[in-house]
Design a protein around this motif. Structure first.
Motif, PDB file in Angstrom:
ATOM      1  N   LYS A 231      -1.578   1.597 -14.892  1.00 26.26           N
ATOM      2  CA  LYS A 231      -0.282   2.286 -15.000  1.00 26.26           C
ATOM      3  C   LYS A 231       0.787   1.380 -15.614  1.00 26.26           C
ATOM      4  CE  LYS A 231      -0.713   5.066 -10.751  1.00 26.26           C
ATOM      5  NZ  LYS A 231      -0.166   5.222  -9.385  1.00 26.26           N
ATOM      6  N   ASN A 232       0.560   0.060 -15.523  1.00 29.48           N
ATOM      7  CA  ASN A 232       1.588  -0.900 -15.952  1.00 29.48           C
ATOM      8  C   ASN A 232       1.372  -1.432 -17.370  1.00 29.48           C
ATOM      9  OD1 ASN A 232       2.889  -0.714 -13.433  1.00 29.48           O
ATOM     10  ND2 ASN A 232       1.376  -2.116 -12.543  1.00 29.48           N
ATOM     11  N   LEU A 233       0.302  -0.970 -18.048  1.00 29.92           N
ATOM     12  CA  LEU A 233       0.108  -1.398 -19.442  1.00 29.92           C
ATOM     13  C   LEU A 233       1.199  -0.786 -20.315  1.00 29.92           C
ATOM     14  CD1 LEU A 233      -3.751  -1.131 -20.089  1.00 29.92           C
ATOM     15  CD2 LEU A 233      -2.450  -3.099 -19.297  1.00 29.92           C
ATOM     16  N   LYS A 234       1.654  -1.569 -21.289  1.00 25.20           N
ATOM     17  CA  LYS A 234       2.709  -1.093 -22.194  1.00 25.20           C
ATOM     18  C   LYS A 234       2.109  -0.790 -23.566  1.00 25.20           C
ATOM     19  CE  LYS A 234       6.317  -2.169 -19.416  1.00 25.20           C
ATOM     20  NZ  LYS A 234       5.597  -2.060 -18.133  1.00 25.20           N
ATOM     21  N   GLY A 235       2.220   0.463 -23.998  1.00 25.41           N
ATOM     22  CA  GLY A 235       1.691   0.823 -25.309  1.00 25.41           C
ATOM     23  C   GLY A 235       1.857   2.311 -25.573  1.00 25.41           C
ATOM     24  N   LYS A 236       1.424   2.728 -26.760  1.00 22.35           N
ATOM     25  CA  LYS A 236       1.570   4.134 -27.168  1.00 22.35           C
ATOM     26  C   LYS A 236       0.246   4.896 -27.103  1.00 22.35           C
ATOM     27  CE  LYS A 236       5.504   3.464 -30.333  1.00 22.35           C
ATOM     28  NZ  LYS A 236       5.630   1.989 -30.303  1.00 22.35           N
ATOM     29  N   LYS A 237      -0.848   4.229 -27.506  1.00 18.87           N
ATOM     30  CA  LYS A 237      -2.142   4.911 -27.574  1.00 18.87           C
ATOM     31  C   LYS A 237      -3.239   4.006 -27.023  1.00 18.87           C
ATOM     32  CE  LYS A 237      -1.598   7.721 -31.798  1.00 18.87           C
ATOM     33  NZ  LYS A 237      -2.215   7.933 -33.112  1.00 18.87           N
ATOM     34  N   ALA A 238      -4.126   4.602 -26.210  1.00 14.87           N
ATOM     35  CA  ALA A 238      -5.269   3.850 -25.685  1.00 14.87           C
ATOM     36  C   ALA A 238      -6.552   4.603 -25.981  1.00 14.87           C
ATOM     37  CB  ALA A 238      -5.118   3.655 -24.179  1.00 14.87           C
ATOM     38  N   ILE A 239      -7.541   3.887 -26.514  1.00 10.69           N
ATOM     39  CA  ILE A 239      -8.881   4.470 -26.636  1.00 10.69           C
ATOM     40  C   ILE A 239      -9.715   3.886 -25.506  1.00 10.69           C
ATOM     41  CG2 ILE A 239      -9.812   2.725 -28.255  1.00 10.69           C
ATOM     42  CD1 ILE A 239     -11.265   5.172 -29.627  1.00 10.69           C
ATOM     43  N   VAL A 240     -10.448   4.749 -24.812  1.00  8.72           N
ATOM     44  CA  VAL A 240     -11.275   4.314 -23.684  1.00  8.72           C
ATOM     45  C   VAL A 240     -12.741   4.371 -24.108  1.00  8.72           C
ATOM     46  CG1 VAL A 240     -11.906   4.737 -21.272  1.00  8.72           C
ATOM     47  CG2 VAL A 240      -9.557   5.198 -22.053  1.00  8.72           C
ATOM     48  N   VAL A 241     -13.399   3.216 -24.077  1.00 12.08           N
ATOM     49  CA  VAL A 241     -14.813   3.123 -24.467  1.00 12.08           C
ATOM     50  C   VAL A 241     -15.649   3.083 -23.191  1.00 12.08           C
ATOM     51  CG1 VAL A 241     -16.538   1.760 -25.720  1.00 12.08           C
ATOM     52  CG2 VAL A 241     -14.171   1.867 -26.571  1.00 12.08           C
ATOM     53  N   VAL A 242     -16.647   3.982 -23.111  1.00 11.74           N
ATOM     54  CA  VAL A 242     -17.395   4.135 -21.858  1.00 11.74           C
ATOM     55  C   VAL A 242     -18.857   4.441 -22.179  1.00 11.74           C
ATOM     56  CG1 VAL A 242     -16.891   6.622 -21.633  1.00 11.74           C
ATOM     57  CG2 VAL A 242     -17.196   5.231 -19.554  1.00 11.74           C
ATOM     58  N   GLY A 243     -19.727   4.299 -21.165  1.00 13.44           N
ATOM     59  CA  GLY A 243     -21.169   4.473 -21.375  1.00 13.44           C
ATOM     60  C   GLY A 243     -21.657   5.889 -21.165  1.00 13.44           C
ATOM     61  N   GLY A 244     -22.772   5.993 -20.459  1.00 13.69           N
ATOM     62  CA  GLY A 244     -23.513   7.251 -20.423  1.00 13.69           C
ATOM     63  C   GLY A 244     -23.050   8.317 -19.465  1.00 13.69           C
ATOM     64  N   GLY A 245     -22.194   8.015 -18.506  1.00 20.16           N
ATOM     65  CA  GLY A 245     -21.741   9.109 -17.646  1.00 20.16           C
ATOM     66  C   GLY A 245     -21.500   8.780 -16.188  1.00 20.16           C
ATOM     67  N   SER A 246     -21.997   7.610 -15.690  1.00 18.58           N
ATOM     68  CA  SER A 246     -21.812   7.321 -14.260  1.00 18.58           C
ATOM     69  C   SER A 246     -20.331   7.145 -13.924  1.00 18.58           C
ATOM     70  CB  SER A 246     -22.613   6.094 -13.830  1.00 18.58           C
ATOM     71  OG  SER A 246     -22.128   4.930 -14.450  1.00 18.58           O
ATOM     72  N   MET A 247     -19.549   6.569 -14.824  1.00 19.78           N
ATOM     73  CA  MET A 247     -18.119   6.390 -14.546  1.00 19.78           C
ATOM     74  C   MET A 247     -17.398   7.751 -14.467  1.00 19.78           C
ATOM     75  SD  MET A 247     -17.429   3.206 -14.010  1.00 19.78           S
ATOM     76  CE  MET A 247     -18.913   3.375 -13.038  1.00 19.78           C
ATOM     77  N   LYS A 248     -17.900   8.698 -15.248  1.00 20.34           N
ATOM     78  CA  LYS A 248     -17.328  10.050 -15.182  1.00 20.34           C
ATOM     79  C   LYS A 248     -17.758  10.730 -13.879  1.00 20.34           C
ATOM     80  CE  LYS A 248     -16.816  12.803 -18.916  1.00 20.34           C
ATOM     81  NZ  LYS A 248     -17.236  13.624 -20.063  1.00 20.34           N
ATOM     82  N   ARG A 249     -19.051  10.630 -13.558  1.00 20.87           N
ATOM     83  CA  ARG A 249     -19.584  11.274 -12.348  1.00 20.87           C
ATOM     84  C   ARG A 249     -18.888  10.795 -11.080  1.00 20.87           C
ATOM     85  NH1 ARG A 249     -24.398  10.178 -14.539  1.00 20.87           N
ATOM     86  NH2 ARG A 249     -24.998   8.599 -13.009  1.00 20.87           N
TER      87      ARG A 249
END
Length: 395
Positions: A20-38
């Protein structure tokens, strides 16, 4: 000499909220196969970044042992979106892939061949900063200057090395590691143990890396089996231990256990040898080989004393360390040699046919230079055979 770490490292349960404390305009999130989503972590990452006022885009589906192709696709997605933050979440694979994507995003004209040479990256942070959030307790890529990318056309894993790719921010939240399955807990834990031991005996070890390596070894020795058996407090401590091991090896570098693991990992048609499992199998053999160097032997003996193993001579202490690591492997259901890996998927005939080439590639690996004993072609072939058949090392 140089000692480089992320500028900010947030740790402990709930530290993911620091996004929440990062300062910026746009972030791309790089992630793997699905466990982080699940498990809901990817959703939290998106939510926290949006709370920070950023537009968020996902790049999903980075495979285990990420390929050059995946890296190039990710870099292209970044060039289209133009993020000022790259946030990578998951195991070593999505974080490693995102580090390489970062270089091609900022320098589209760079080739993969340019980056294979250690410490040859262009100056990054021209367009984006990097935040790494590990979900496994092993690679420590969140604090290191390394990224391992596989060229499947050549069947070679390349360790890319440059202090430029050490992340700006690391978030080491143990809640993510609590989702690891048992086998992954074992393999990543022994990867971390290998990092710490190789860093401690590396020719580039120093007063800044030694205490990190020793403390990591002590923690992993105490907590890995408990973590494997489902003790979540031990799992949380392992998440810190692997990070300390990463701080040590990112600055002291590694040795030939990693050279061999990199070059055997994707070499055979039967299947991949998982990196952490390869390290676990090869480590006892390499310790015996390196202990012919008296300085390395003494440092292995120091490790053995530090974790209260018995022995009155350097040789006895080295042997005690080897025996303890073999016992740890056995307790984690890790095989003792390549022949027994996954029920014998690595064919003996193919292994022997490829032995000279794999040995040559291992010697030329970026991790070989800081090993305390420099192997000849003959030594490396003998070592790899010993790791295939579980033979004694006496050379």
């Amino acid at each position: 000499m140089r000692f480089t770490l992320p500028r900010d490292l947030y740790h402990g349960k709930g530290s993911l909220e620091e996004l929440k404390n990062l300062k910026g305009k746009k972030a791309i999130v790089v992630v793997g196969g699905g466990s982080m989503k699940r498990f809901g972590f990817l959703g939290k990452v998106e939510e926290y970044l949006k709370e920070a006022g950023m537009e968020v885009q996902l790049f999903e589906g980075v495979e285990p042992d990420p390929s050059v192709d995946t890296v190039m696709k990710g870099a292209e997605a970044m060039r289209q979106f133009q993020p000022d933050w790259i946030v990578a979440i998951g195991g070593g694979s999505p974080i490693d892939a995102a580090k390489a994507m970062w270089a091609f995003y900022e320098y589209p004209e760079t080739t993969f061949e340019d980056l294979i040479t250690p410490f040859n990256f262009p100056t990054l942070r021209q367009k984006a900063h990097f935040c790494a959030i590990p979900s496994t307790s092993g690679t420590a890529t969140e604090v290191t200057a390394f990224s391992v990318i596989t060229d499947y056309k050549k069947g070679i894993k390349y360790p890319l090395a440059d202090f430029n790719i050490t992340p700006d921010v690391a978030i080491v939240d143990p809640a993510l590691a609590e989702t690891m399955p048992k086998k992954l807990t074992a393999h990543t834990g022994m990867d971390a143990m290998t990092h710490a031991i190789e860093a401690y005996v590396s020719t580039l070890h120093c007063d800044y890396t030694d205490p990190l390596a020793l403390h990591a070894i002590e923690m992993i020795h105490a907590d890995l089996k408990k973590s494997y058996d489902g003790d979540m407090e031990a799992r949380d401590r392992m998440h810190n231990a692997q990070c300390l091991a990463g701080m040590a090896f990112s600055n002291a570098l590694l040795g030939i256990v990693h050279s061999m693991a990199h070059k055997t990992g994707a070499a055979y048609t039967g299947g991949h040898i998982v990196h952490g499992c390869a390290n676990a199998m090869y480590l006892p053999k390499v310790i015996k080989y390196n202990s012919k160097n008296p300085e390395a032997a003494e440092r292995y003996a120091q490790i053995a004393r530090f974790i209260h193993l018995n022995g009155s001579t350097t040789e006895e202490l080295v042997d005690a360390l080897i025996a303890e690591l073999k016992a740890m492997n056995a307790s984690l259901d890790i095989p003792s040699c390549i022949r027994d890996y996954e029920g014998g998927i690595i064919d003996e005939k193919e292994f022997m046919e490829k032995l000279p080439q794999v040995a040559t590639l291992a010697i030329s690996d970026a991790c070989t230079g800081s090993n305390p004993r420099q192997p000849s072609q003959e030594d490396m072939e003998k070592l790899l055979k010993a790791c295939y058949y579980d033979l004694e090392i006496d050379f």
